[in-house]
Each structure stands twice: as structure tokens, then as C-alpha cells.
Design a protein around this motif. Structure first.
Motif, PDB file in Angstrom:
ATOM      1  N   THR A  21       0.847  -1.189   0.000  1.00  0.00           N
ATOM      2  CA  THR A  21       0.000   0.000   0.000  1.00  0.00           C
ATOM      3  C   THR A  21       0.881   1.237   0.000  1.00  0.00           C
ATOM      4  OG1 THR A  21      -0.138  -0.103   2.415  1.00  0.00           O
ATOM      5  CG2 THR A  21      -1.926  -1.135   1.181  1.00  0.00           C
ATOM      6  N   HIS A  22       0.429   2.268  -0.650  1.00  0.00           N
ATOM      7  CA  HIS A  22       1.116   3.564  -0.709  1.00  0.00           C
ATOM      8  C   HIS A  22       2.472   3.481  -1.411  1.00  0.00           C
ATOM      9  CE1 HIS A  22      -2.031   5.229   1.776  1.00  0.00           C
ATOM     10  NE2 HIS A  22      -1.857   4.221   2.613  1.00  0.00           N
ATOM     11  N   GLY A  23       2.639   2.512  -2.301  1.00  0.00           N
ATOM     12  CA  GLY A  23       3.845   2.432  -3.121  1.00  0.00           C
ATOM     13  C   GLY A  23       5.126   2.327  -2.324  1.00  0.00           C
ATOM     14  N   ARG A  24       6.122   3.064  -2.784  1.00  0.00           N
ATOM     15  CA  ARG A  24       7.457   2.992  -2.176  1.00  0.00           C
ATOM     16  C   ARG A  24       7.521   3.636  -0.795  1.00  0.00           C
ATOM     17  NH1 ARG A  24      11.964   1.994  -5.018  1.00  0.00           N
ATOM     18  NH2 ARG A  24      11.652   1.167  -7.098  1.00  0.00           N
ATOM     19  N   ASP A  25       6.523   4.371  -0.408  1.00  0.00           N
ATOM     20  CA  ASP A  25       6.473   4.988   0.925  1.00  0.00           C
ATOM     21  C   ASP A  25       5.300   4.411   1.704  1.00  0.00           C
ATOM     22  OD1 ASP A  25       8.539   6.684   1.626  1.00  0.00           O
ATOM     23  OD2 ASP A  25       7.763   8.349   0.432  1.00  0.00           O
ATOM     24  N   GLY A  26       5.222   3.112   1.733  1.00  0.00           N
ATOM     25  CA  GLY A  26       4.089   2.472   2.387  1.00  0.00           C
ATOM     26  C   GLY A  26       4.492   1.255   3.188  1.00  0.00           C
ATOM     27  N   ARG A  27       3.723   0.202   2.991  1.00  0.00           N
ATOM     28  CA  ARG A  27       3.926  -1.015   3.766  1.00  0.00           C
ATOM     29  C   ARG A  27       3.705  -2.196   2.829  1.00  0.00           C
ATOM     30  NH1 ARG A  27       4.552  -0.644   8.423  1.00  0.00           N
ATOM     31  NH2 ARG A  27       4.899  -2.418   9.749  1.00  0.00           N
TER      32      ARG A  27
ATOM     33  N   GLN B 198       7.902  -1.897   6.608  1.00  0.00           N
ATOM     34  CA  GLN B 198       7.739  -0.496   6.272  1.00  0.00           C
ATOM     35  C   GLN B 198       8.602  -0.227   5.043  1.00  0.00           C
ATOM     36  OE1 GLN B 198       5.723   1.800   7.816  1.00  0.00           O
ATOM     37  NE2 GLN B 198       6.277   3.136   6.116  1.00  0.00           N
TER      38      GLN B 198
ATOM     39  N   ASN C 156      13.223  -1.134   0.686  1.00  0.00           N
ATOM     40  CA  ASN C 156      12.694  -0.746  -0.615  1.00  0.00           C
ATOM     41  C   ASN C 156      12.633  -1.969  -1.530  1.00  0.00           C
ATOM     42  OD1 ASN C 156      15.287  -0.851  -2.237  1.00  0.00           O
ATOM     43  ND2 ASN C 156      15.870   0.621  -0.645  1.00  0.00           N
TER      44      ASN C 156
END
Length: 137
Positions: free
Chosen positions: A12-18, A29, A44
Motif C-alpha cells: 500500500t502507498h507504493g514505495r512509501d508504504g507497507r 515499512q 525498498n
């Protein structure tokens, strides 16, 4: 292909998600690396790909080693996955550093590494799609 196993994960939330696996064993994370302008406060996709490819390649090397009756159980594989601009989008490149036990001569080791590269599912998936360099150390 007859699937032996299917991994399932949701991000979820792409590269800045979970990222979470369906069985909950993986729960990470994610963060954009600092080198790409992010916080770097999480893992990442490139790190995950590097770890997966290295582990899979090490298993493939173990398989071909056993078949050839050569002990490579102490081998170590380090994966490097690079990301960069490619045309209008982005591309990946991989370097695998394979450290073989001292007991394996260079010619035998190189042959086993090449055989593992034919067996490894990650190698088969990437072949012809992205550059993959094998460095035998």
C-alpha cells in the motif's frame, strides 16, 4: 508451469508504504532510498529483490553442486540491484557476487555458477529482460 507454491503480498502507498504477506510473516515499512530523495527509513523493492534473487541463486547453486557432487554449502551470494532512468521510465540491473568455498577450483566453480544461472527461477525470469552480471569470487 505447475505451481508448487504461490507467494501473496500486498503493498500500500507504493514505495512509501507497507508490504505485508498474506500469512503475515513479512510485514515491512517501505521507504524511498535517501539516494532517490526519500527518507530511507524503511526497506525498498530493490533490497527485497536483491535478497530474493541472492537466496534463490544460492539454492540453485546448492542443487547443481549436489548433482555434481561438489560441496558448495559454504557459498555466499550477494545480490546488487540497481535502479535508474531508462527511456521514459526506469530500469533495473543486477550483479550477483558468488563467493565459493576455497575447496572449489575456479573452473569447476564457474561451471556450477553458469549451471545455477540456468536453473534459478529469478535468472530465468530476468534473462533477456535486464542485465545480470555474475561475478565469481
Amino acid at each position: 508451469m505447475d505451481a508448487l507454491y504461490t507467494a501473496v503480498a500486498t503493498a500500500t502507498h507504493g514505495r512509501d508504504g507497507r508490504a505485508v504477506s498474506s500469512d503475515g510473516k513479512l510485514d515491512l515499512q517501505l521507504a524511498i532510498p535517501a539516494e532517490m530523495g526519500g527518507s530511507g527509513q524503511g526497506t525498498n523493492p530493490e533490497q527485497l529483490f536483491a535478497a530474493g534473487y541472492a537466496a534463490c541463486f544460492a539454492s540453485a547453486l546448492g542443487l547443481v553442486g549436489r548433482q555434481a557432487k561438489v560441496d558448495v554449502s559454504d557459498a555466499a551470494v550477494t545480490g546488487e540491484v540497481s535502479i535508474g532512468k531508462q527511456g521514459e521510465g526506469f530500469g533495473l540491473a543486477v550483479t550477483l557476487h558468488i563467493e565459493l568455498p576455497d575447496s572449489v577450483d575456479q573452473e569447476t566453480g564457474r561451471k556450477l555458477v553458469e549451471q545455477a544461472h540456468q536453473v534459478c527461477p529469478y535468472s530465468n525470469a530476468t534473462r533477456g529482460n535486464i542485465p545480470v552480471e555474475l561475478v565469481v569470487e
